[in-house]
Motif scaffolding. Structure first.
Motif, PDB file in Angstrom:
ATOM      1  N   ASP A  47      17.005 -45.057  65.389  1.00 47.19           N
ATOM      2  CA  ASP A  47      17.996 -45.967  65.058  1.00 47.19           C
ATOM      3  C   ASP A  47      18.669 -45.389  63.644  1.00 47.19           C
ATOM      4  N   ARG A 266      28.136 -45.930  60.453  1.00 46.14           N
ATOM      5  CA  ARG A 266      27.966 -46.364  62.085  1.00 46.14           C
ATOM      6  C   ARG A 266      26.576 -46.942  62.321  1.00 46.14           C
ATOM      7  N   SER A 267      26.303 -47.867  63.291  1.00 47.20           N
ATOM      8  CA  SER A 267      25.058 -48.153  63.589  1.00 47.20           C
ATOM      9  C   SER A 267      24.265 -46.941  64.231  1.00 47.20           C
ATOM     10  N   ASP A 270      23.920 -46.756  67.953  1.00 50.76           N
ATOM     11  CA  ASP A 270      25.143 -46.344  68.676  1.00 50.76           C
ATOM     12  C   ASP A 270      25.630 -44.908  68.685  1.00 50.76           C
ATOM     13  N   GLU A 274      25.312 -42.621  71.718  1.00 49.43           N
ATOM     14  CA  GLU A 274      26.743 -41.615  72.303  1.00 49.43           C
ATOM     15  C   GLU A 274      26.325 -40.179  72.265  1.00 49.43           C
ATOM     16  N   THR A 279      25.232 -43.482  78.132  1.00 51.58           N
ATOM     17  CA  THR A 279      26.044 -44.321  79.173  1.00 51.58           C
ATOM     18  C   THR A 279      26.186 -43.733  80.435  1.00 51.58           C
ATOM     19  N   GLY A 307      20.044 -52.069  70.906  1.00 54.83           N
ATOM     20  CA  GLY A 307      21.086 -51.144  71.112  1.00 54.83           C
ATOM     21  C   GLY A 307      20.949 -50.731  72.558  1.00 54.83           C
ATOM     22  N   ALA A 311      23.597 -51.367  75.784  1.00 52.72           N
ATOM     23  CA  ALA A 311      24.157 -50.245  76.846  1.00 52.72           C
ATOM     24  C   ALA A 311      23.838 -50.651  78.330  1.00 52.72           C
TER      25      ALA A 311
END
Length: 379
Positions: A47, A266-267, A270, A274, A279, A307, A311
């Protein structure tokens, strides 16, 4: 025709016990033992804190070693991960608490200079998209060391350049102006992203010093000095940046990078998901397994397992957690998106023994998960 269930293993580290890749491998052994036909894919995550480079190296990114000074200036080696023009740089791997010689805390002496050395190396190698994982910091220098390593000159009232060494708090209090003319030439064309799981401002009761300096060894007197130094540092670079959520991350490193390098916050999880194209992978999965050492109320605020659960839920795939200990109610677990949670403490209540035997216990948890959540292969 045989339909093989696809299991995506996306845990974070079990701090003080196993790295994220080690957690994933242990779970994979257990799942494969119970269901040999399953397609098990390990995608360890982080994270923004320590373990971020390990996660990307496990995903096939190139691991780069750099000679860079540690938090108190000693010779050391740091690492970052790179793919194409994107570099993932982990603060903890360069100037984190884990890099302090003998683990001796140095709240006034530690700086982020070595992190700037690592960033400069990545820029020299052609990286133009720099992702900074902020977590596990040993210092509270507002990113001054990092920026000085990238060529920013810190000037006192006489126009003399200050070094980020010795008493960092005193140095920050002496800065009157900065000279940006010597900044690394690639800074102007690079994009900087701060990957972190905190939204603290730089100053005040929720700021870098008040919240985090004690865990870096600062006493009350030292905290007063550090807060005063960072207050002056904010006045020099721009107090507006000091109020942005995340400016207080990693002893104010977020602030320095926001104010001078134009970074975006940003997180952390996340950003990681990405870049790992999570995803796409999860859309084909039968089940997702995530986890960390302790699943608690802090986990609900931007930590990796939640997180990953979000997702997976967005992709319509069930997700379960394998954790060292579970500090949430069943209702909170379900509300966070988990179908179930499997704590190691159910198998070994003694924390010390659980830490030592974590890999073996995770294998047993993997078997349980396969038994309870994977369909029998259809022929």
């Amino acid at each position: 025709m045989t339909h093989r269930p696809l299991v995506v293993l996306a845990p974070d580290k079990f701090k003080g016990s196993l790295s994220a890749p080690e957690v994933a491998r242990a779970l994979a052994r257990g799942i494969s033992r119970r269901m040999p036909g399953a397609d098990v894919r390990c995608v360890p995550v982080a994270d923004g804190g320590d373990g971020m480079v390990d996660a990307f190296a496990a995903a096939g990114w190139t691991r780069v070693e750099v000679d860079a000074p540690g938090p108190t200036g000693e010779s050391s080696t740091a690492v970052y991960a790179v793919r194409g023009e994107t570099a993932v740089v982990e603060l903890a791997a360069a100037v984190g608490l884990v890099k302090l010689p003998g683990g001796r805390l140095a709240p006034l002496q530690a700086s982020t200079f070595g992190l700037g050395v690592v960033i400069a190396h990545a820029l020299d190698a052609g990286a133009r998209d720099i992702v900074l994982g902020l977590g596990g910091s040993a210092s509270s220098d507002g990113g001054a060391g990092l920026l000085r390593a990238l060529g920013l000159r810190l000037l006192d009232r006489d126009g003399v350049e200050l070094e980020v060494a010795g008493d960092v708090a005193a140095m920050l209090g002496q800065v009157i102006a900065v000279d940006r003319s010597g900044l690394h030439p690639a800074v102007s064309t690079a994009r900087f992203t701060l990957a972190c799981d905190v939204d603290n401002p730089l100053l005040g009761p929720a700021g870098a010093v008040a919240v985090y300096a004690p865990q870096k060894g600062a006493n009350v007197r030292q905290m007063v000095k550090l807060e005063a130094g960072l207050t002056n540092w904010a006045a020099v670079l721009g107090t507006g940046y000091a109020e942005i959520g995340g400016a207080g991350a990693a002893g104010g490193t977020g602030f320095g990078v926001l104010a001078v390098l134009g970074a975006q916050v940003r997180s952390g999880i996340d950003v990681v998901l990405e870049l790992l194209e999570f995803t796409t992978l999860v859309g084909e999965a039968t089940l997702v397994v995530t986890g960390e050492g302790s699943l608690d109320h802090q986990s609900m605020h931007g930590k990796a397992p939640v997180g990953v659960a979000a997702a997976a839920k967005a992709a319509g795939v069930p997700v379960v957690a394998a954790v060292g200990r579970m500090m949430l109610s069943l209702g909170e677990i379900r509300a966070a998106g988990f179908a179930a949670c499997y704590p190691l403490s159910d198998l070994e209540p003694d924390p010390a023994r659980s830490i030592i035997a974590a890999a073996e216990l995770l294998e047993r948890i993997g078997e349980r998960i396969a038994m309870n959540h994977l369909p029998l292969p259809r022929l």
